[in-house]
Design an enzyme around this catalytic site. Structure first.
Site, PDB file in Angstrom:
ATOM      1  N   TYR A 105       7.930   1.155  -4.859  1.00  0.00           N
ATOM      2  CA  TYR A 105       7.197   1.544  -3.637  1.00  0.00           C
ATOM      3  C   TYR A 105       5.981   0.871  -4.499  1.00  0.00           C
ATOM      4  CZ  TYR A 105       3.067   3.661  -1.808  1.00  0.00           C
ATOM      5  OH  TYR A 105       2.504   3.873  -0.967  1.00  0.00           O
ATOM      6  N   SER A 146      -2.976   0.427  -0.592  1.00  0.00           N
ATOM      7  CA  SER A 146      -2.271   1.819  -1.380  1.00  0.00           C
ATOM      8  C   SER A 146      -2.923   0.996  -2.617  1.00  0.00           C
ATOM      9  CB  SER A 146      -1.153   2.001  -1.570  1.00  0.00           C
ATOM     10  OG  SER A 146      -0.963   2.558  -2.589  1.00  0.00           O
TER      11      SER A 146
END
Length: 237
Positions: A153, A140
């Protein structure tokens, strides 16, 4: 299409929907044989049809290490080789900096870091045996920079980036290449929460899937360590 006995074999985690499903469809269309892992094997059958000599389905639960071991062993037994591992399964549970939620943090670490590491270890002997093994970690842009408060995250995606680069160093001499694919918003359920960009403005899963195939097919002497993929303008260092 590549002849059956020469076609590459790829393992893809989290392959029943979203990015993982798009990757599976992209690779099978281009002659790959696939071993796909998901928590519910029936969802794989619903999306891609029954198992065949080119498709293998396995129960994979990132919280259960035994399922990783069973999956890799079954894939190797069926195809007699593993050429690529795509660590795609991920968890987007939102834990902010001041949230006191160790259980959620543990889940994030289990899915986003420990499971990819476990699959990497299990697949590595098979990947090394080919002389041109490939590991693709779907990370990501949150593993490259921080633009929100979701510390759980962000931390785990930075850790997955660390796993990718460590793998590159450890496995390079055996011909294994590791690549981190780092997208921003992709048009999947995980990005449905945001209103920063519209679904049409987001990266389409099929586009990301084609980049994954590119990373797998690059030769050993043209390895790409990171692919940063954005759908909006931002400075990337």
């Amino acid at each position: 299409m590549t002849p059956e006995h020469h076609s590459r074999v790829a393992l893809i985690s989290g392959a029943s929907r979203g990015i993982g499903l798009a990757i599976a469809r992209e690779l099978v269309e281009h002659g790959y044989r696939l071993s796909l892992g998901a928590r519910d094997v029936k969802t794989l059958e619903a999306q891609l049809g029954p198992e065949s000599d080119r498709l293998h389905y396995a129960h994979f639960d990132a919280y259960d290490p035994a399922t990783s071991e069973q999956w890799v062993a079954a894939a190797a037994a069926k195809f007699q080789r593993i050429d690529a591992l795509v660590n795609n399964a991920g968890l987007g549970e939102r834990v902010s900096l001041m949230d006191d939620n160790d259980e959620a943090l543990d889940r994030l670490w289990a899915v986003n870091v420990k499971a990819p590491l476990r699959l990497t270890r299990l697949c590595m002997p098979h990947l090394e045996a080919t002389g041109a093994g490939r590991i693709i970690n779907v990370v990501s842009l949150s593993g490259k920079r921080v633009r929100n408060a979701f510390v759980g995250y962000n931390m785990t995606k930075f850790a997955l980036m660390g796993l990718t680069h460590t793998t590159r160093h450890v496995a390079w001499e055996k011909g294994v290449r590791a690549t981190a694919i780092c997208p921003s918003f992709v048009r999947t359920e995980m990005s449905a929460y945001t209103n920063k960009v519209t679904p049409d403005e987001m990266i389409q899963p099929e586009t990301l899937a084609s980049l994954v195939r590119t990373a797998i097919e690059l030769p050993n002497n043209a390895a790409m360590a990171e692919m940063l993929v954005n759908c909006r303008l931002e400075d990337m260092l």
